[in-house]
Motif scaffolding. Structure first.
Motif, PDB file in Angstrom:
ATOM      1  N   GLY A  35      -2.940  20.311  -2.663  1.00 21.64           N
ATOM      2  CA  GLY A  35      -2.534  18.950  -2.348  1.00 21.64           C
ATOM      3  C   GLY A  35      -3.772  18.080  -2.362  1.00 21.64           C
ATOM      4  O   GLY A  35      -4.544  18.085  -3.320  1.00 21.64           O
ATOM      5  N   ASP A  36      -4.002  17.357  -1.270  1.00 21.98           N
ATOM      6  CA  ASP A  36      -5.191  16.508  -1.148  1.00 21.98           C
ATOM      7  C   ASP A  36      -6.381  17.261  -0.554  1.00 21.98           C
ATOM      8  O   ASP A  36      -7.440  16.673  -0.368  1.00 21.98           O
ATOM      9  CB  ASP A  36      -4.882  15.298  -0.261  1.00 21.98           C
ATOM     10  N   GLN A  37      -6.189  18.521  -0.241  1.00 21.66           N
ATOM     11  CA  GLN A  37      -7.229  19.304   0.426  1.00 21.66           C
ATOM     12  C   GLN A  37      -8.038  20.112  -0.578  1.00 21.66           C
ATOM     13  O   GLN A  37      -7.546  20.521  -1.624  1.00 21.66           O
ATOM     14  CB  GLN A  37      -6.598  20.277   1.426  1.00 21.66           C
ATOM     15  N   ARG A  38      -9.277  20.364  -0.203  1.00 24.75           N
ATOM     16  CA  ARG A  38     -10.127  21.265  -0.970  1.00 24.75           C
ATOM     17  C   ARG A  38     -10.168  22.586  -0.229  1.00 24.75           C
ATOM     18  O   ARG A  38     -10.308  22.619   0.996  1.00 24.75           O
ATOM     19  CB  ARG A  38     -11.536  20.695  -1.070  1.00 24.75           C
ATOM     20  N   GLY A  39     -10.010  23.666  -0.958  1.00 26.84           N
ATOM     21  CA  GLY A  39     -10.068  24.981  -0.352  1.00 26.84           C
ATOM     22  C   GLY A  39     -11.011  25.881  -1.116  1.00 26.84           C
ATOM     23  O   GLY A  39     -11.473  25.537  -2.205  1.00 26.84           O
ATOM     24  N   ILE A  40     -11.288  27.011  -0.532  1.00 29.69           N
ATOM     25  CA  ILE A  40     -12.104  28.037  -1.188  1.00 29.69           C
ATOM     26  C   ILE A  40     -11.223  29.259  -1.368  1.00 29.69           C
ATOM     27  O   ILE A  40     -10.625  29.743  -0.409  1.00 29.69           O
ATOM     28  CB  ILE A  40     -13.333  28.420  -0.335  1.00 29.69           C
ATOM     29  N   GLN A  41     -11.134  29.731  -2.605  1.00 25.80           N
ATOM     30  CA  GLN A  41     -10.403  30.964  -2.878  1.00 25.80           C
ATOM     31  C   GLN A  41     -11.437  32.036  -3.185  1.00 25.80           C
ATOM     32  O   GLN A  41     -12.221  31.910  -4.120  1.00 25.80           O
ATOM     33  CB  GLN A  41      -9.430  30.790  -4.039  1.00 25.80           C
ATOM     34  N   MET A  61      -9.054  26.711   3.997  1.00 24.70           N
ATOM     35  CA  MET A  61      -9.196  25.256   3.862  1.00 24.70           C
ATOM     36  C   MET A  61      -9.263  24.647   5.245  1.00 24.70           C
ATOM     37  O   MET A  61      -8.643  25.133   6.188  1.00 24.70           O
ATOM     38  CB  MET A  61      -8.070  24.654   3.027  1.00 24.70           C
ATOM     39  N   VAL A  62     -10.058  23.604   5.348  1.00 24.70           N
ATOM     40  CA  VAL A  62     -10.194  22.876   6.598  1.00 24.70           C
ATOM     41  C   VAL A  62      -9.407  21.584   6.458  1.00 24.70           C
ATOM     42  O   VAL A  62      -9.556  20.861   5.473  1.00 24.70           O
ATOM     43  CB  VAL A  62     -11.676  22.591   6.923  1.00 24.70           C
ATOM     44  N   VAL A  63      -8.554  21.304   7.434  1.00 20.71           N
ATOM     45  CA  VAL A  63      -7.704  20.119   7.421  1.00 20.71           C
ATOM     46  C   VAL A  63      -8.184  19.179   8.523  1.00 20.71           C
ATOM     47  O   VAL A  63      -8.312  19.592   9.681  1.00 20.71           O
ATOM     48  CB  VAL A  63      -6.220  20.508   7.640  1.00 20.71           C
ATOM     49  N   SER A 105      -0.866  38.722  -4.687  1.00 19.63           N
ATOM     50  CA  SER A 105      -1.730  38.180  -5.734  1.00 19.63           C
ATOM     51  C   SER A 105      -2.343  36.846  -5.300  1.00 19.63           C
ATOM     52  O   SER A 105      -1.858  36.190  -4.388  1.00 19.63           O
ATOM     53  CB  SER A 105      -0.919  37.965  -7.016  1.00 19.63           C
ATOM     54  N   ALA A 106      -3.397  36.450  -6.004  1.00 17.83           N
ATOM     55  CA  ALA A 106      -4.050  35.174  -5.719  1.00 17.83           C
ATOM     56  C   ALA A 106      -3.074  34.019  -5.898  1.00 17.83           C
ATOM     57  O   ALA A 106      -3.092  33.055  -5.123  1.00 17.83           O
ATOM     58  CB  ALA A 106      -5.265  34.995  -6.636  1.00 17.83           C
ATOM     59  N   GLU A 107      -2.192  34.109  -6.887  1.00 13.24           N
ATOM     60  CA  GLU A 107      -1.212  33.048  -7.140  1.00 13.24           C
ATOM     61  C   GLU A 107      -0.217  32.938  -5.979  1.00 13.24           C
ATOM     62  O   GLU A 107       0.172  31.840  -5.580  1.00 13.24           O
ATOM     63  CB  GLU A 107      -0.455  33.291  -8.449  1.00 13.24           C
ATOM     64  N   GLN A 108       0.199  34.080  -5.448  1.00  9.93           N
ATOM     65  CA  GLN A 108       1.139  34.068  -4.322  1.00  9.93           C
ATOM     66  C   GLN A 108       0.470  33.498  -3.065  1.00  9.93           C
ATOM     67  O   GLN A 108       1.083  32.746  -2.312  1.00  9.93           O
ATOM     68  CB  GLN A 108       1.677  35.480  -4.060  1.00  9.93           C
ATOM     69  N   LYS A 109      -0.787  33.832  -2.858  1.00  7.67           N
ATOM     70  CA  LYS A 109      -1.520  33.282  -1.708  1.00  7.67           C
ATOM     71  C   LYS A 109      -1.668  31.773  -1.862  1.00  7.67           C
ATOM     72  O   LYS A 109      -1.501  31.021  -0.895  1.00  7.67           O
ATOM     73  CB  LYS A 109      -2.884  33.951  -1.579  1.00  7.67           C
ATOM     74  N   LEU A 110      -1.942  31.320  -3.079  1.00  8.79           N
ATOM     75  CA  LEU A 110      -2.063  29.891  -3.329  1.00  8.79           C
ATOM     76  C   LEU A 110      -0.727  29.186  -3.058  1.00  8.79           C
ATOM     77  O   LEU A 110      -0.694  28.103  -2.475  1.00  8.79           O
ATOM     78  CB  LEU A 110      -2.535  29.627  -4.754  1.00  8.79           C
ATOM     79  N   ALA A 111       0.378  29.817  -3.450  1.00 10.06           N
ATOM     80  CA  ALA A 111       1.705  29.231  -3.204  1.00 10.06           C
ATOM     81  C   ALA A 111       1.958  29.077  -1.710  1.00 10.06           C
ATOM     82  O   ALA A 111       2.503  28.059  -1.265  1.00 10.06           O
ATOM     83  CB  ALA A 111       2.797  30.092  -3.849  1.00 10.06           C
ATOM     84  N   TYR A 112       1.557  30.057  -0.917  1.00 10.56           N
ATOM     85  CA  TYR A 112       1.724  29.938   0.527  1.00 10.56           C
ATOM     86  C   TYR A 112       0.793  28.876   1.114  1.00 10.56           C
ATOM     87  O   TYR A 112       1.177  28.134   2.018  1.00 10.56           O
ATOM     88  CB  TYR A 112       1.545  31.282   1.228  1.00 10.56           C
ATOM     89  N   ALA A 113      -0.418  28.764   0.607  1.00 11.80           N
ATOM     90  CA  ALA A 113      -1.324  27.715   1.075  1.00 11.80           C
ATOM     91  C   ALA A 113      -0.719  26.344   0.805  1.00 11.80           C
ATOM     92  O   ALA A 113      -0.785  25.443   1.643  1.00 11.80           O
ATOM     93  CB  ALA A 113      -2.687  27.847   0.401  1.00 11.80           C
ATOM     94  N   ALA A 148       2.360  25.645   0.710  1.00 14.63           N
ATOM     95  CA  ALA A 148       3.586  25.471   1.513  1.00 14.63           C
ATOM     96  C   ALA A 148       3.301  25.064   2.955  1.00 14.63           C
ATOM     97  O   ALA A 148       4.209  24.684   3.683  1.00 14.63           O
ATOM     98  CB  ALA A 148       4.412  26.757   1.479  1.00 14.63           C
ATOM     99  N   VAL A 149       2.038  25.129   3.392  1.00  9.00           N
ATOM    100  CA  VAL A 149       1.686  24.718   4.750  1.00  9.00           C
ATOM    101  C   VAL A 149       1.848  23.198   4.844  1.00  9.00           C
ATOM    102  O   VAL A 149       1.459  22.458   3.941  1.00  9.00           O
ATOM    103  CB  VAL A 149       0.232  25.119   5.089  1.00  9.00           C
ATOM    104  N   ASN A 150       2.415  22.723   5.941  1.00  5.35           N
ATOM    105  CA  ASN A 150       2.643  21.295   6.129  1.00  5.35           C
ATOM    106  C   ASN A 150       1.341  20.619   6.555  1.00  5.35           C
ATOM    107  O   ASN A 150       1.107  20.323   7.731  1.00  5.35           O
ATOM    108  CB  ASN A 150       3.741  21.051   7.155  1.00  5.35           C
ATOM    109  N   VAL A 151       0.490  20.377   5.554  1.00  3.67           N
ATOM    110  CA  VAL A 151      -0.832  19.811   5.798  1.00  3.67           C
ATOM    111  C   VAL A 151      -0.736  18.376   6.307  1.00  3.67           C
ATOM    112  O   VAL A 151      -1.541  17.963   7.150  1.00  3.67           O
ATOM    113  CB  VAL A 151      -1.683  19.899   4.508  1.00  3.67           C
TER     114      VAL A 151
END
Length: 189
Positions: A141-147, A155-157, A170-178, A180-183
């Motif tokens: 989204g609007d956040q920067r994260g480190i994979q 990611m820090v919000v 998988s990395a893709e599944q973890k990204l999908a869950y990230a 999905a968090v209500n940032v």
């Protein structure tokens, strides 16, 4: 004594921001701390303030729990776990949930706040050179994260909350869950 006053003020301000329904125990502890302080019983005042601080942390952890994502299609979610650790352990409130995919792989999403360590971690994300050394920079989204190389995401919000996504998926599944968090709601806390 100035430190006690600062702690009392911080706990009081945090407690008054919580819903009145949940604040009764917190306000009771703060009132008791005030009475003990006025009576000159510093040890009891500190204990009551520590209790109030712990109760505020627990309420924050419960609020984080509401922001964890629902399971993605085909996935199952376990019960949300919350925790609040006092100031002696750098203070932190967290909520986490484990999700299991149809292939048996899992993802755990954790939201952590109320910790000075989160602000220190945020400094790594601000500097892209340092962040890049820790893993691959990703936009969520609007956040920067480190994979990381294992696919885990941090990611820090709002410079206050750390969202961590890890597990055997998988990395893709973890990204999908990230994602999905209500940032947006987390940012407003």
């Amino acid at each position: 004594m100035p430190m006690l006053r600062i702690l009392f003020t911080a706990v009081f301000l945090a407690a008054t921001a919580l819903p009145a329904l949940a604040a009764d125990e917190i306000l009771d502890a703060i009132d008791q701390a005030r009475k003990d302080y006025q009576a000159g019983n510093m040890a009891a005042a500190k204990q009551s303030l520590d209790l109030a601080s712990q109760l505020v942390g627990q309420k924050n952890a419960e609020a984080f729990a509401a922001l964890l994502p629902a399971p993605l299609p085909g996935w199952k979610a376990e019960k949300v776990e919350t925790a609040s650790v006092g100031v002696a352990m750098f203070g932190a409130s967290s909520a986490s949930r484990r999700y299991t995919g149809p292939d048996g792989h899992d993802v755990q999403v954790r939201i952590t706040g109320d910790s000075a360590l989160v602000m220190q971690f945020a400094q790594f994300l601000i500097n892209p050179a340092i962040a890049g050394a820790m893993g691959k920079l990703v936009r969520i989204g609007d956040q920067r994260g480190i994979q990381t190389h294992e696919g885990s995401i941090n990611m820090v919000v709002a410079n206050k909350f750390l969202v961590t996504v890890e597990g055997s998926a998988s990395a893709e599944q973890k990204l999908a869950y990230a994602q999905a968090v209500n940032v947006a709601k987390l940012s407003k806390m």
